[in-house]
Design a protein around this motif. Structure first.
Motif, PDB file in Angstrom:
ATOM      1  N   GLU A   8     -12.251   1.004 -15.345  1.00  0.00           N
ATOM      2  CA  GLU A   8     -13.082   1.753 -16.287  1.00  0.00           C
ATOM      3  C   GLU A   8     -13.686   3.010 -15.674  1.00  0.00           C
ATOM      4  O   GLU A   8     -14.288   3.815 -16.390  1.00  0.00           O
ATOM      5  N   THR A   9     -13.543   3.194 -14.368  1.00  0.00           N
ATOM      6  CA  THR A   9     -14.210   4.309 -13.683  1.00  0.00           C
ATOM      7  C   THR A   9     -13.216   5.193 -12.935  1.00  0.00           C
ATOM      8  O   THR A   9     -13.522   5.739 -11.885  1.00  0.00           O
ATOM      9  N   GLY A  10     -12.028   5.342 -13.501  1.00  0.00           N
ATOM     10  CA  GLY A  10     -11.006   6.147 -12.847  1.00  0.00           C
ATOM     11  C   GLY A  10     -11.415   7.593 -12.640  1.00  0.00           C
ATOM     12  O   GLY A  10     -10.914   8.258 -11.735  1.00  0.00           O
ATOM     13  N   HIS A  11     -12.343   8.074 -13.464  1.00  0.00           N
ATOM     14  CA  HIS A  11     -12.816   9.456 -13.323  1.00  0.00           C
ATOM     15  C   HIS A  11     -13.600   9.665 -12.034  1.00  0.00           C
ATOM     16  O   HIS A  11     -13.752  10.796 -11.571  1.00  0.00           O
ATOM     17  N   ALA A  12     -14.094   8.569 -11.447  1.00  0.00           N
ATOM     18  CA  ALA A  12     -15.041   8.697 -10.340  1.00  0.00           C
ATOM     19  C   ALA A  12     -14.441   8.417  -8.975  1.00  0.00           C
ATOM     20  O   ALA A  12     -15.054   8.769  -7.965  1.00  0.00           O
ATOM     21  N   HIS A  13     -13.284   7.789  -8.902  1.00  0.00           N
ATOM     22  CA  HIS A  13     -12.719   7.480  -7.577  1.00  0.00           C
ATOM     23  C   HIS A  13     -11.367   8.161  -7.392  1.00  0.00           C
ATOM     24  O   HIS A  13     -10.687   8.518  -8.364  1.00  0.00           O
ATOM     25  N   ALA A  14     -11.008   8.357  -6.138  1.00  0.00           N
ATOM     26  CA  ALA A  14      -9.784   9.099  -5.822  1.00  0.00           C
ATOM     27  C   ALA A  14      -8.545   8.413  -6.374  1.00  0.00           C
ATOM     28  O   ALA A  14      -7.594   9.081  -6.807  1.00  0.00           O
ATOM     29  N   ILE A  15      -8.526   7.081  -6.368  1.00  0.00           N
ATOM     30  CA  ILE A  15      -7.376   6.349  -6.910  1.00  0.00           C
ATOM     31  C   ILE A  15      -7.151   6.735  -8.362  1.00  0.00           C
ATOM     32  O   ILE A  15      -6.042   7.113  -8.774  1.00  0.00           O
ATOM     33  N   GLY A  16      -8.215   6.634  -9.176  1.00  0.00           N
ATOM     34  CA  GLY A  16      -8.086   6.944 -10.591  1.00  0.00           C
ATOM     35  C   GLY A  16      -7.756   8.402 -10.832  1.00  0.00           C
ATOM     36  O   GLY A  16      -6.897   8.735 -11.667  1.00  0.00           O
ATOM     37  N   GLN A  17      -8.420   9.303 -10.130  1.00  0.00           N
ATOM     38  CA  GLN A  17      -8.158  10.724 -10.304  1.00  0.00           C
ATOM     39  C   GLN A  17      -6.714  11.068  -9.944  1.00  0.00           C
ATOM     40  O   GLN A  17      -6.062  11.871 -10.615  1.00  0.00           O
ATOM     41  N   CYS A  18      -6.197  10.451  -8.880  1.00  0.00           N
ATOM     42  CA  CYS A  18      -4.817  10.700  -8.470  1.00  0.00           C
ATOM     43  C   CYS A  18      -3.828  10.199  -9.522  1.00  0.00           C
ATOM     44  O   CYS A  18      -2.855  10.880  -9.855  1.00  0.00           O
ATOM     45  N   LEU A  19      -4.085   9.014 -10.061  1.00  0.00           N
ATOM     46  CA  LEU A  19      -3.202   8.476 -11.091  1.00  0.00           C
ATOM     47  C   LEU A  19      -3.271   9.314 -12.358  1.00  0.00           C
ATOM     48  O   LEU A  19      -2.233   9.650 -12.954  1.00  0.00           O
ATOM     49  N   LEU A  20      -4.471   9.687 -12.786  1.00  0.00           N
ATOM     50  CA  LEU A  20      -4.616  10.497 -13.994  1.00  0.00           C
ATOM     51  C   LEU A  20      -3.985  11.874 -13.818  1.00  0.00           C
ATOM     52  O   LEU A  20      -3.447  12.446 -14.774  1.00  0.00           O
ATOM     53  N   SER A  21      -4.012  12.405 -12.605  1.00  0.00           N
ATOM     54  CA  SER A  21      -3.421  13.729 -12.366  1.00  0.00           C
ATOM     55  C   SER A  21      -1.913  13.716 -12.555  1.00  0.00           C
ATOM     56  O   SER A  21      -1.300  14.771 -12.777  1.00  0.00           O
ATOM     57  N   GLN A  22      -1.299  12.530 -12.480  1.00  0.00           N
ATOM     58  CA  GLN A  22       0.152  12.420 -12.635  1.00  0.00           C
ATOM     59  C   GLN A  22       0.578  12.229 -14.088  1.00  0.00           C
ATOM     60  O   GLN A  22       1.767  12.241 -14.388  1.00  0.00           O
ATOM     61  N   LEU A  23      -0.399  12.037 -14.987  1.00  0.00           N
ATOM     62  CA  LEU A  23      -0.096  11.853 -16.405  1.00  0.00           C
ATOM     63  C   LEU A  23      -0.058  13.197 -17.114  1.00  0.00           C
ATOM     64  O   LEU A  23      -0.579  14.188 -16.622  1.00  0.00           O
ATOM     65  N   ASP A  24       0.529  13.210 -18.314  1.00  0.00           N
ATOM     66  CA  ASP A  24       0.471  14.436 -19.105  1.00  0.00           C
ATOM     67  C   ASP A  24      -0.874  14.518 -19.827  1.00  0.00           C
ATOM     68  O   ASP A  24      -1.670  13.570 -19.821  1.00  0.00           O
ATOM     69  N   GLU A  25      -1.130  15.651 -20.446  1.00  0.00           N
ATOM     70  CA  GLU A  25      -2.430  15.905 -21.074  1.00  0.00           C
ATOM     71  C   GLU A  25      -2.764  14.853 -22.128  1.00  0.00           C
ATOM     72  O   GLU A  25      -3.892  14.368 -22.218  1.00  0.00           O
ATOM     73  N   GLU A  26      -1.778  14.489 -22.931  1.00  0.00           N
ATOM     74  CA  GLU A  26      -2.025  13.516 -24.002  1.00  0.00           C
ATOM     75  C   GLU A  26      -2.418  12.163 -23.429  1.00  0.00           C
ATOM     76  O   GLU A  26      -3.362  11.517 -23.921  1.00  0.00           O
ATOM     77  N   ALA A  27      -1.721  11.724 -22.388  1.00  0.00           N
ATOM     78  CA  ALA A  27      -2.026  10.434 -21.775  1.00  0.00           C
ATOM     79  C   ALA A  27      -3.402  10.446 -21.111  1.00  0.00           C
ATOM     80  O   ALA A  27      -4.136   9.456 -21.153  1.00  0.00           O
ATOM     81  N   ARG A  28      -3.762  11.573 -20.498  1.00  0.00           N
ATOM     82  CA  ARG A  28      -5.093  11.681 -19.893  1.00  0.00           C
ATOM     83  C   ARG A  28      -6.180  11.553 -20.953  1.00  0.00           C
ATOM     84  O   ARG A  28      -7.168  10.825 -20.775  1.00  0.00           O
ATOM     85  N   ARG A  29      -6.012  12.276 -22.060  1.00  0.00           N
ATOM     86  CA  ARG A  29      -7.029  12.239 -23.112  1.00  0.00           C
ATOM     87  C   ARG A  29      -7.109  10.849 -23.741  1.00  0.00           C
ATOM     88  O   ARG A  29      -8.200  10.386 -24.106  1.00  0.00           O
ATOM     89  N   ASP A  30      -5.960  10.189 -23.868  1.00  0.00           N
ATOM     90  CA  ASP A  30      -5.967   8.822 -24.393  1.00  0.00           C
ATOM     91  C   ASP A  30      -6.764   7.905 -23.482  1.00  0.00           C
ATOM     92  O   ASP A  30      -7.566   7.081 -23.947  1.00  0.00           O
ATOM     93  N   HIS A  31      -6.557   8.048 -22.173  1.00  0.00           N
ATOM     94  CA  HIS A  31      -7.291   7.209 -21.224  1.00  0.00           C
ATOM     95  C   HIS A  31      -8.787   7.472 -21.312  1.00  0.00           C
ATOM     96  O   HIS A  31      -9.599   6.529 -21.346  1.00  0.00           O
ATOM     97  N   LEU A  32      -9.168   8.738 -21.370  1.00  0.00           N
ATOM     98  CA  LEU A  32     -10.585   9.078 -21.388  1.00  0.00           C
ATOM     99  C   LEU A  32     -11.240   8.721 -22.721  1.00  0.00           C
ATOM    100  O   LEU A  32     -12.455   8.510 -22.783  1.00  0.00           O
ATOM    101  N   ALA A  33     -10.429   8.618 -23.777  1.00  0.00           N
ATOM    102  CA  ALA A  33     -10.985   8.152 -25.048  1.00  0.00           C
ATOM    103  C   ALA A  33     -11.376   6.679 -24.953  1.00  0.00           C
ATOM    104  O   ALA A  33     -12.351   6.232 -25.576  1.00  0.00           O
TER     105      ALA A  33
END
Length: 244
Positions: free
Chosen positions: A126-151
């Protein structure tokens, strides 16, 4: 115990015959009396470990599930052993994570008394925005997938250093280089800095990461680059193992 050993011999012998084998041949190859072989074969068919078609015996679903489970355990063991080697050689805790079915999954963590892992005080998923693991994984997704996750898991402050909102995080992710290590400094936990290295496993986003106490922050990037170099040297042999 004797019956179990005989049943295992039958299973191994059936496995050696891709196109099936009749009971008489199996009895002969295992050295079992035909009545004993028939009895064990019927039991194995009943339990789903074998199936019988037109007088020939083949491995059943239960045996194939055992094989898949054993292979998966072996792959997990390979990953754990590799992470432990890097933990000891680099002197940092090492994490392996994937983004699968819309979720951040930390698959394996290798730490020690000398190199302790970060305490998961807030759910990593639930806190991927705050740790390097989550940020690294989210950086590999496309824009739509990132926004879906953050929703589903919107940005929320965990420390004074945590990114402030979804838009700020999306801008940061967009600036992240494709193969650059992702670094966060005390965004998930005060007193800890982390770095994560992106990994390509087929079409799945994956990462290996490290963490250090903040007073050792000067070691973070050198250690991350060393981990990245190690991954590059061994990724070919690990590709199947890390797809778990």
């Amino acid at each position: 115990m004797g019956s179990v050993q005989r049943a295992m011999r039958l299973l191994e012998t059936v496995a050696a015959h891709a196109y099936g084998a009749p009971a008489k041949q199996l009895a002969r190859e295992t050295g079992l009396a035909l009545p004993t072989a028939y009895h064990l074969l019927r039991t194995l068919v009943h339990e789903g470990y074998l199936r019988r078609e037109k007088g020939l015996f083949f491995l059943g679903d239960a045996a194939e599930r055992l094989g898949r489970s054993g292979a998966q355990q072996k792959r997990r063991s390979t990953v754990a052993d590799t992470l432990a080697h890097w933990r000891d050689s680099i002197g940092v805790p090492v994490y392996y994570a994937m983004y699968r079915d819309g979720e951040i999954e930390v698959i394996c963590v290798s730490d020690s008394h000398q190199a302790p892992a970060v305490e998961e005080w807030a759910d990593f998923r639930e806190t991927g925005h705050a740790h390097a693991i989550g940020q690294c994984l989210l950086s590999q997704l496309d824009e739509e997938a990132r926004r879906d996750h953050l929703a589903r898991y919107p940005v929320r402050p965990l420390t004074p250093n945590t990114v402030r909102d979804n838009d700020a995080l999306l801008r940061r992710l967009a600036r992240t280089g494709r193969m650059e290590p992702v670094v966060e400094r005390q965004e998930y936990a005060i007193g800890t800095v982390c770095a994560a290295v992106p990994i390509t496993v087929g079409t799945t986003a994956a990462t290996m990461a490290i963490s250090l106490p903040v007073h050792q922050a000067d070691r973070l990037l050198p250690a991350a680059h060393r981990l990245q170099a190690e991954i590059g040297r061994h990724l070919g042999s690990l590709t199947l193992s890390i797809s778990i």
